[in-house]
Design an enzyme around this catalytic site. Structure first.
Site, mmCIF file in Angstrom:
data_model
loop_
_atom_site.group_PDB
_atom_site.id
_atom_site.type_symbol
_atom_site.label_atom_id
_atom_site.label_comp_id
_atom_site.label_asym_id
_atom_site.label_seq_id
_atom_site.Cartn_x
_atom_site.Cartn_y
_atom_site.Cartn_z
ATOM 1 C CB CYS A 146 -0.905 -0.005 1.237
ATOM 2 S SG CYS A 146 -2.196 1.277 1.213
ATOM 3 C CB CYS A 175 -3.981 2.846 7.735
ATOM 4 S SG CYS A 175 -4.397 3.731 6.202
ATOM 5 N N GLY A 180 -4.375 -4.435 0.974
ATOM 6 C CA GLY A 180 -3.503 -3.426 0.420
ATOM 7 C C GLY A 180 -4.214 -2.365 -0.400
ATOM 8 C CB SER A 195 -10.791 3.886 2.701
ATOM 9 O OG SER A 195 -10.939 2.532 2.341
ATOM 10 C CG ASP A 255 -10.916 -9.688 3.621
ATOM 11 O OD1 ASP A 255 -11.903 -10.222 4.169
ATOM 12 O OD2 ASP A 255 -10.848 -8.460 3.427
ATOM 13 C CB CYS A 264 -29.460 -13.605 22.217
ATOM 14 S SG CYS A 264 -29.331 -11.842 21.819
ATOM 15 C CB CYS A 279 -25.745 -10.060 15.714
ATOM 16 S SG CYS A 279 -25.867 -11.310 17.015
#
Length: 381
Positions: free
Chosen positions: A15, A19, A66, A122, A274, A317, A323
């Protein structure tokens, strides 16, 4: 064959930014060459040819890193050409690109627009929030360069959305982040929680806690619900509504099984996710591989089934439907044999308790408008 998409890492974790909270940077250590890591033409062609040979209703390519734009515009021009070469008549082929946008210029944007790429950019909010972590290796903030890339996308009619990573930098300022994006004309949002662990299993400082994530989502929803339900698309909110209206779970985090896609690394290695690109989870290689065999493999089945290894508290739950126990990255990263509760559990409970009644009311409106032949103007990506 069950439909699946490909998430392709043509430049591995390489990259042009560095970050601090990036979860993928250390993946470079898996590969013997020091870099740069770049997908060869042979691997690119094998990926596209083998995937497009499958009788799927749609073939979806997602290019990530990346930073995938390090491959250069000619690489993607070649990719589009190969897709046209190998696509069967009538095949539906789509491309998505997730990028920091700092390397997008007019030539790149023109190709993306002509190829009908859906681009994810991003952007973590206004400059002071974005530049907290999204910096160059030299420490310079990247906000201004991201906006220049977005401007190039706009000049060439490229569809794009904004991906905001929610970290300790912006988790306490959801309304400010939302208003900044909306008022900048960015109307398609995706918010992802930053959850990263240290070797001892504790949250790293830039991560969010469950409580902070819940507060962020509740404030975000209230701001959106007040005036923007038909104007601004937020991926999580769209996913909830799509499940209510159509019975379909478009987000992998809501699915009961993790088999949604395959990751293809720059060397052709195939992995199940990923977040779980690890040597012990290597499934095969696109060169000489068989997608059908990979889908049916015991290793991939076992990986998908791990989503169902829920903490005992998940059983009763009321929000488990929504979720699905949380992403395994947030609960299994600290020990594959255990069944810990998601670190975001408290936040998900808070969010769904706060919003489900209003989501159901919106879903009823959408159904009524569809039945009446009206356009509800909901874009569910």
């Amino acid at each position: 064959m069950h439909p699946f998409s490909l998430l392709i890492k043509p430049a591995c974790a390489d990259c042009n930014l560095h970050c601090a909270y990036c979860f993928y940077l250390d993946r470079r250590e898996m590969f013997p060459a020091p870099g740069p890591h770049r997908m060869s033409q042979a691997v690119l062609e094998a990926t596209i040819r083998s995937y497009l040979a499958l009788p799927l209703p749609e073939h979806s390519f997602a290019w990530q890193g990346g930073e995938p734009t390090l491959m250069g515009v000619e690489f993607f021009r070649r990719a589009v050409g190969l897709q046209k070469q190998y696509a069967r008549p009538g095949a539906r082929v789509s491309n998505g690109l997730q990028t920091n946008a700092t390397l997008i210029d007019d030539e790149f944007a023109e190709l993306l627009g002509r190829g009908k790429f859906l681009v994810g950019v991003s952007l973590d909010g206004p400059p002071d929030l974005h530049d907290r972590y999204r910096r160059t290796a030299g420490g310079k903030g990247s906000h201004a360069e991201v906006l220049r890339g977005i401007e190039a996308l706009g000049r060439h009619g490229v569809e794009f959305n904004i991906l905001t990573l929610v970290s300790d930098a912006n988790v306490r300022r959801p309304r400010e982040v939302y208003r900044y994006l909306r008022d900048s004309g960015f109307l398609y949002h995706q918010y992802i929680p930053c959850v990263e662990f240290d070797p001892a299993g504790g949250l790293l400082p830039f991560s969010v806690t469950g409580e902070a994530w819940g507060e962020f989502l509740c404030e975000l929803f209230d701001e959106w619900h007040a005036a923007d339900t038909r104007r601004v698309s937020i991926r999580l909110f769209d996913a909830v509504l799509m499940y209510m209206v159509e019975g379909f779970r478009p987000a992998c985090t809501m699915a009961p099984d993790c088999r949604q896609y395959f990751v293809v690394e720059h060397d052709g290695g195939i992995y199940p996710c990923d977040f779980f690109v690890r040597p012990e989870l290597l499934l095969g290689n696109v060169v000489g591989g068989d997608w059908s065999a990979l889908w049916e493999s015991e290793a991939y089945r076992a990986f998908g089934a791990r989503k169902g290894l829920l903490h005992p508290a998940c059983g009763p739950c009321a929000f488990r439907t929504w979720c699905a126990g949380g992403c395994p990255k947030e609960r299994l990263a600290r020990g594959d044999g255990a069944r810990p509760l998601s670190v975001l559990c408290a936040g998900w409970k808070q969010f769904y308790a706060h919003t489900l009644d209003r989501f159901r009311a919106l879903a009823r409106q959408i159904v009524a408008e569809r039945q009446g032949g009206l356009d509800p103007r909901r874009t569910m990506r």
